[in-house]
Design an enzyme around this catalytic site. Structure first.
Site, short mmCIF file in Angstrom:
data_model
loop_
_atom_site.label_atom_id
_atom_site.label_comp_id
_atom_site.label_asym_id
_atom_site.label_seq_id
_atom_site.Cartn_x
_atom_site.Cartn_y
_atom_site.Cartn_z
N LYS A 156 -0.80 4.91 4.50
CA LYS A 156 -1.77 4.01 5.13
C LYS A 156 -1.42 3.84 6.60
CE LYS A 156 -4.15 -0.41 4.61
NZ LYS A 156 -5.48 0.20 4.62
N HIS B 81 0.83 -1.20 0.00
CA HIS B 81 0.00 0.00 0.00
C HIS B 81 0.86 1.25 0.00
CE1 HIS B 81 -3.21 -2.80 1.10
NE2 HIS B 81 -4.05 -1.85 0.71
P1 NAP Z 1 -7.34 9.68 4.39
O1 NAP Z 1 -7.01 10.31 3.09
O2 NAP Z 1 -6.43 9.91 5.56
O3 NAP Z 1 -8.83 10.15 4.76
C1 NAP Z 1 -9.38 10.07 6.05
C2 NAP Z 1 -10.08 11.40 6.28
O4 NAP Z 1 -10.79 11.36 7.52
C3 NAP Z 1 -9.08 12.57 6.36
O5 NAP Z 1 -9.57 13.69 5.65
C4 NAP Z 1 -9.03 12.84 7.84
O6 NAP Z 1 -8.63 14.16 8.15
C5 NAP Z 1 -10.48 12.58 8.19
N1 NAP Z 1 -10.71 12.53 9.64
C6 NAP Z 1 -9.81 12.31 10.65
N2 NAP Z 1 -10.43 12.42 11.84
C7 NAP Z 1 -11.74 12.70 11.58
C8 NAP Z 1 -12.86 12.92 12.40
N3 NAP Z 1 -12.78 12.90 13.75
N4 NAP Z 1 -14.07 13.19 11.81
C9 NAP Z 1 -14.16 13.22 10.46
N5 NAP Z 1 -13.13 13.04 9.63
C10 NAP Z 1 -11.92 12.77 10.18
O7 NAP Z 1 -7.50 8.10 4.24
P2 NAP Z 1 -8.12 7.30 3.00
O8 NAP Z 1 -7.05 6.85 2.08
O9 NAP Z 1 -9.27 8.08 2.45
O10 NAP Z 1 -8.67 6.02 3.74
C11 NAP Z 1 -9.69 6.10 4.73
C12 NAP Z 1 -10.00 4.71 5.26
O11 NAP Z 1 -10.56 3.93 4.19
C13 NAP Z 1 -8.78 3.92 5.75
O12 NAP Z 1 -9.16 3.15 6.86
C14 NAP Z 1 -8.46 3.00 4.57
O13 NAP Z 1 -7.77 1.83 4.97
C15 NAP Z 1 -9.86 2.71 4.10
N6 NAP Z 1 -9.99 2.22 2.72
C16 NAP Z 1 -10.96 1.30 2.53
C17 NAP Z 1 -11.21 0.83 1.26
C18 NAP Z 1 -12.31 -0.17 1.06
O14 NAP Z 1 -12.53 -0.61 -0.07
N7 NAP Z 1 -13.03 -0.55 2.12
C19 NAP Z 1 -10.44 1.29 0.18
C20 NAP Z 1 -9.46 2.24 0.42
C21 NAP Z 1 -9.24 2.72 1.70
P3 NAP Z 1 -7.04 14.43 8.46
O15 NAP Z 1 -6.33 14.08 7.20
O16 NAP Z 1 -6.99 15.86 8.81
O17 NAP Z 1 -6.68 13.52 9.61
#
Ligand code: NAP
EC number: 1.17.1.8
Length: 263
Positions: free
Chosen positions: A156, A152
């Site tokens: 991550k 990844h």
């Molecule tokens: P990311 O870019 O870090 O996005 C997470 C977002 O949530 C960021 O904007 C973060 O803000 C925000 N956040 C943090 N604390 C919060 C709160 N208290 N309330 C609301 N928002 C908040 O991560 P990502 O790549 O999008 O991935 C997010 C999740 O999805 C991870 O767990 C990843 O493993 C998962 N994922 C799942 C799949 C699937 O198919 N199920 C696919 C890809 C990813 P800050 O950046 O300011 O902290």
């Protein structure tokens, strides 16, 4: 029309989900929650010609105000657990894409809150990854020596990936304990990866990767490698769209997209 709130809307996955919703006639974004970009219009941030939806930081009050049909969460495991509690208490359906939460944790929250809502949680919404996991479960009946390498992007948070954990869970349902490996001497701690259900898992974190996994089986004079590559976050959208469209048909908690399709 499905009225949706996205939590983590300004993150990588959240933005992709907001774009997908904007393209679908049957879906409407009615709220966006994040801790970054609070007060800004998420549609404007993404250059989308759609009604203004300002990023809010308070999920409970937003839910009270907009009363959505569905909440989609792509945040972090700690944040998502709190969000699930809030959403369950309000009896709103939820799709959890955030990884690092176990099915047991989810069921426990729902039980303790006497939840009446439906929840779909999937560690990987990409159909190719779902197929890989199911094929791996079939293959291990015939080739019991197997290891997982998941790769990844370097931002991550958790390791191993939810997909690797789910793959090891599925393999563990089939794998018997009678492996005949030599006793191992690890000259560098952790070099053989972590073990779950008799399966070694290796996590690679490097810029340039999105989400990739190999499941490698070894047998007498042969190996079998299954590889899945997500080359963009759009890869998760068809599976997510399927989950949105099917959530009214399910009851309780569904863990994994494979339960929504006939493989
Ligand atoms: P990311 O870019 O870090 O996005 C997470 C977002 O949530 C960021 O904007 C973060 O803000 C925000 N956040 C943090 N604390 C919060 C709160 N208290 N309330 C609301 N928002 C908040 O991560 P990502 O790549 O999008 O991935 C997010 C999740 O999805 C991870 O767990 C990843 O493993 C998962 N994922 C799942 C799949 C699937 O198919 N199920 C696919 C890809 C990813 P800050 O950046 O300011 O902290």
């Amino acid at each position: 029309m499905k009225r949706i709130v996205v939590v983590g809307a300004n993150g990588n996955m959240g933005r992709t989900v907001v774009k997908m919703i904007a393209q679908k006639q049957d879906f409407e974004l009615v709220g966006a929650v994040d801790v970054t970009g609070v007060g800004e219009d998420i549609h404007q941030i993404l250059g989308l010609d759609a009604p203004t939806i300002r990023i809010d930081k308070d999920l409970p009050s937003l839910l009270e105000a907009v009363k959505p049909d569905l909440v989609i969460d792509f945040t972090t495991p700690e944040v998502a657990l709190d969000n699930i509690q809030v959403v369950v208490e309000q009896g709103i359906d939820m799709i959890v894409g955030t990884t690092g939460i176990s099915k047991e944790e989810l069921i426990e929250i729902r039980k303790s809150s006497q939840g009446q809502n439906s929840i779909i949680m999937a560690p990987n919404f990409a159909i190719g990854a779902v197929l890989m996991m199911q094929f791996a479960k079939k293959a291990v009946k015939f080739m019991k020596d197997v290891e997982i390498i998941e790769l990844h992007h370097n931002h991550k948070a958790e390791s191993p990936s939810g997909t690797a954990v789910k793959t090891a869970e599925l393999i563990g349902e089939v794998l018997s304990e009678d492996k005949d490996d030599a006793e191992e001497i690890e000259k560098i701690s952790g070099v053989r990866g972590g073990e779950m259900n008799g399966v070694n898992i290796h996590s690679v974190r490097l810029p340039g990767f999105v989400s990739h996994q190999e499941v490698i089986f070894g047998g007498l004079g042969q190996t079998l490698t299954m590889r899945f590559d997500s080359i963009s976050r759009e890869s998760f959208m068809p599976g997510l769209e399927l989950a949105i469209n099917r959530i009214d048909e399910i009851e309780g908690v569904v863990y994994g997209v494979e339960n929504l399709i006939d493989i």
